[in-house]
Scaffold this active site. Structure first.
Site, short mmCIF file in Angstrom:
data_model
loop_
_atom_site.label_atom_id
_atom_site.label_comp_id
_atom_site.label_asym_id
_atom_site.label_seq_id
_atom_site.Cartn_x
_atom_site.Cartn_y
_atom_site.Cartn_z
N GLU A 1 -19.54 -6.57 9.66
CA GLU A 1 -20.77 -5.52 10.50
C GLU A 1 -21.43 -6.80 11.53
O GLU A 1 -21.95 -6.66 12.48
CB GLU A 1 -21.22 -4.76 10.33
CG GLU A 1 -20.31 -3.61 10.18
CD GLU A 1 -19.46 -3.73 8.59
OE1 GLU A 1 -18.98 -2.40 8.28
OE2 GLU A 1 -19.46 -4.84 7.93
N ARG B 1 -26.30 -3.22 7.26
CA ARG B 1 -25.52 -4.65 6.66
C ARG B 1 -25.98 -5.79 7.86
O ARG B 1 -25.98 -6.83 7.77
CB ARG B 1 -24.71 -5.00 6.24
CG ARG B 1 -23.53 -4.62 6.78
CD ARG B 1 -21.47 -4.62 6.28
NE ARG B 1 -21.89 -4.55 4.73
CZ ARG B 1 -21.61 -4.86 3.79
NH1 ARG B 1 -20.15 -4.96 4.34
NH2 ARG B 1 -20.70 -4.87 3.13
N LYS C 1 0.76 -0.94 -0.27
CA LYS C 1 0.40 0.04 -0.36
C LYS C 1 0.65 1.23 0.10
O LYS C 1 1.61 1.31 1.37
CB LYS C 1 -0.89 -0.16 1.38
CG LYS C 1 -2.35 0.73 1.06
CD LYS C 1 -2.85 0.90 2.33
CE LYS C 1 -4.05 1.13 2.00
NZ LYS C 1 -5.00 0.78 3.34
#
Length: 623
Positions: free
Chosen positions: A366, A394, A281
């Site tokens: 989640e 969700r 990254k």
């Protein structure tokens, strides 16, 4: 070279030295443009060669390319005709920060929430199969962080059943989502990409053969084709083998040739294939590479030369919450904190550093976060689950069935409720109230200022007989705005001109409601403004007051359906109170992607125009 690349076909025929030069130009373009507009810089610097390889091996849009999550799609956008629009990235009417079907036929989905891509791909592959299309490829670029989401594994379980599906799954493994990827999956990937015996054997072979000129290089290229077979005898059994999926890797995601060879093998294999690409990254930009917090995952406008942020840092709602959690942590040893791979963005990093044994990062999961929190509550703890509002969508079933149904004291803190501006429509937190208003026993607070946030978090922690939610918007906080008085059930009366109109201001809209009331008073219409503080369930004192006014207006940052106005209207009808009620709420259609305007500017609902609308309604009523 970049200015000559307007579609993927323009990459055909370029040599590997030319591709290396192009990759460098792409990185410089990203740094120059994202430093101006802000956006996801680190993830896109890390997928340059990977994305180039995907577009060289596959034929978009004939072959479907899906990114999970979509914030790593900037290079894809550049290669598919949108390079010249990057100065509008995340601006009103400009280029979306995620894939957008409205922008290009190369964007198949609008994937800004993690872990959904493989389910899209599974369904798309089945559709092609039904139509008898056998050689149309589907490519999914999925981050290792997204693999911590349960939907990914549900999809892989189905994908493995279809042995002849032309599906290539590129695992972009940079060891991070927002923060370092956590859990058993991350540890397994780390072992795969760092197995010394395999890498040593391949490196030594390559060095010896390359000393022998072209013949040695040719032999090495042949051996390279047996890479997976060699690896399987040296490294542990690959992660995906139990599912019956073909596995290629680990591959250096910054080695153009290696990436293309791996993707070609995957493309030509008759069935679904995992290509495990190891990337870094922030690759190619020193400030991102050395940013240990998140490798410049997302930035505001920065100086590209120094990497210094150009946007003045002002205290935001998240910072107020972060400080309050430290205070609560010190006073309440039973309080624990949970995040879904976002400790920094939601303000739990200080709590994590201070109380590591009471902090849990569950990854991008989640649903698991909410039910795990319920388990912690069953064990005598008080969990605080901090999420972006949009990601609570969700976990609705878990909040309903696993927490509220058994009345567990779990506190959910929702950051970025309402409209989130540059983050785009899919990140707008304009559904949370609609979802929570149908959950029995749910209590929801919406602070209007920092002091109310501190109060309401403290009150939530003291609640022992069911779930609580505290929601606040994205952005900087205003000064505290004190009430004239507070009712016995905790409703703040902010201003009181008379009993013509009762204005219920929700959260930060309470301040705007007071401004509207001042404008109405200048026009001879007397309004009272109240802030419920705890907006669900509707406080009894508001129901009692409402029936004494000629009109009630609810001013909120949520959709009309299921919003506080709807809940209040239903409550008034149940009490046989027929006072006219109006809602100034978000429009039901999505706001434009990337809008930087506030909701009120976008829809003309500033304090003055809101007052004019209320005046018109009131005059119509009284006439």
């Amino acid at each position: 070279m970049l200015e000559h690349i307007n579609e993927p076909a323009d990459l055909t025929g370029l040599s590997y030295p030319e591709m290396k030069e192009l990759a460098a130009e792409i990185r410089q373009f990203l740094i120059n443009n994202v430093s101006h507009t802000g956006g996801h810089l680190g993830p896109n610097l890390g997928v340059v060669e990977l994305t180039l390889a995907v577009h060289r091996v596959f034929k978009s849009p004939q072959d479907a390319i899906i990114f999970d999550t979509g914030h790593q799609s900037y290079v894809h956008k550049m290669l598919t005709g949108r390079r010249d629009y990057f100065d509008t990235l995340r601006q009103a009417g400009g280029l979306s920060g995620y894939p957008s079907r409205a922008e290009s036929p190369h964007d198949w989905v609008e994937s800004s929430h993690a872990s959904a891509s493989l389910s899209y791909a599974d369904g798309l592959a089945k559709s092609f199969e039904i139509d008898g299309i056998t050689r149309r490829n589907i490519v999914v670029v999925v981050g290792d962080g997204a693999l911590t989401g349960g939907m990914t594994w549900e999809a892989l379980n189905n994908i493995a059943e279809h042995k002849h599906t032309s599906l290539t799954i590129v695992v972009n493994d940079n060891g991070r989502s927002y923060a370092p990827t956590i859990g058993g999956l991350a540890e397994r990937l780390t072992r795969l990409r760092t197995e010394n015996a395999y890498e040593w054997a391949m490196d030594q072979t390559k060095k010896e053969l390359q000393k022998r000129g072209k013949l040695g290089q040719f032999i090495y290229s042949l051996l390279h084709g047996f890479k997976t077979g060699i690896k399987d005898t040296v490294v542990p059994e690959p992660l995906y083998s139990d599912l019956g999926l073909k596995y290629i890797g680990p591959v250096d995601g910054h080695d153009q040739r290696s990436m293309e060879m791996a993707l070609e093998r995957a493309r030509d294999f008759d069935g679904p294939v995992i290509v495990h690409a190891v990337t870094r990254k922030g690759e190619g930009y020193a400030f991102a590479e050395h940013d240990m917090r998140d490798h410049m995952h997302t930035t505001d406008a920065i100086d590209p030369v120094t990497g210094v942020c150009l946007v003045p840092r002002k205290p935001g709602w998240t910072a107020v919450f972060a400080r309050e959690m430290l205070r609560i942590g010190a006073e309440h040893p039973e309080v624990v904190a949970i995040t879904a791979a976002m400790a920094e963005p939601v303000g739990l990093a200080p709590f994590r550093d201070k109380y590591p044994e009471r902090f849990f990062d569950v990854g991008i999961a989640e649903q698991h976060a909410i039910t795990s929190a319920s388990g912690l509550a069953l064990g005598g703890k008080h969990p605080v689950v901090a999420l972006y509002s949009t990601f609570l969508n969700r976990a609705f079933d878990q909040l309903l069935m696993d927490v509220a149904l058994i009345k567990q004291p779990v506190t959910v803190v929702l950051d970025r409720s309402g409209v989130t501006g540059p983050d785009g429509a899919s990140h707008d937190g304009m559904w949370d109230l609609s979802l929570m208003s149908i959950i029995p026993s749910m209590r929801v607070a919406a602070p209007r200022d920092p002091q109310r946030l501190r109060e309401e978090i403290a009150e939530a922690i003291e609640t022992k007989d069911g779930p609580t939610v505290v929601r606040y918007p994205k952005g900087i906080v205003t000064d505290d705005f004190n009430a004239l008085e507070r009712t016995d059930d905790g409703v703040d009366i902010l201003c009181k001109y008379g009993d013509d109109i009762l204005i219920v201001g929700v959260g930060t809209f309470a301040r705007r409601a007071v401004a509207a009331a001042h404008k109405l008073a200048e026009q001879g219409i007397q309004a009272t403004v109240v802030d419920p503080r705890w907006i669900l369930p509707i406080p009894a004192s508001i129901l009692a007051q409402a029936c004494q006014y000629q009109m009630v207006v609810v001013y909120e940052d949520n959709g009309i359906n299921g919003g506080i106005g709807s809940v209040l209207g239903n409550a008034l009808r149940m009490h046989e109170c027929d006072v006219p009620l109006r809602q100034l709420a978000l429009p039901q259609e999505f706001l434009p992607v990337g809008t930087r305007k506030t909701l009120l500017e976008e829809r003309g609902l500033d304090a003055e125009s809101a007052a004019e609308r209320m005046q018109d309604w009131f005059r119509h009523l009284t006439s």
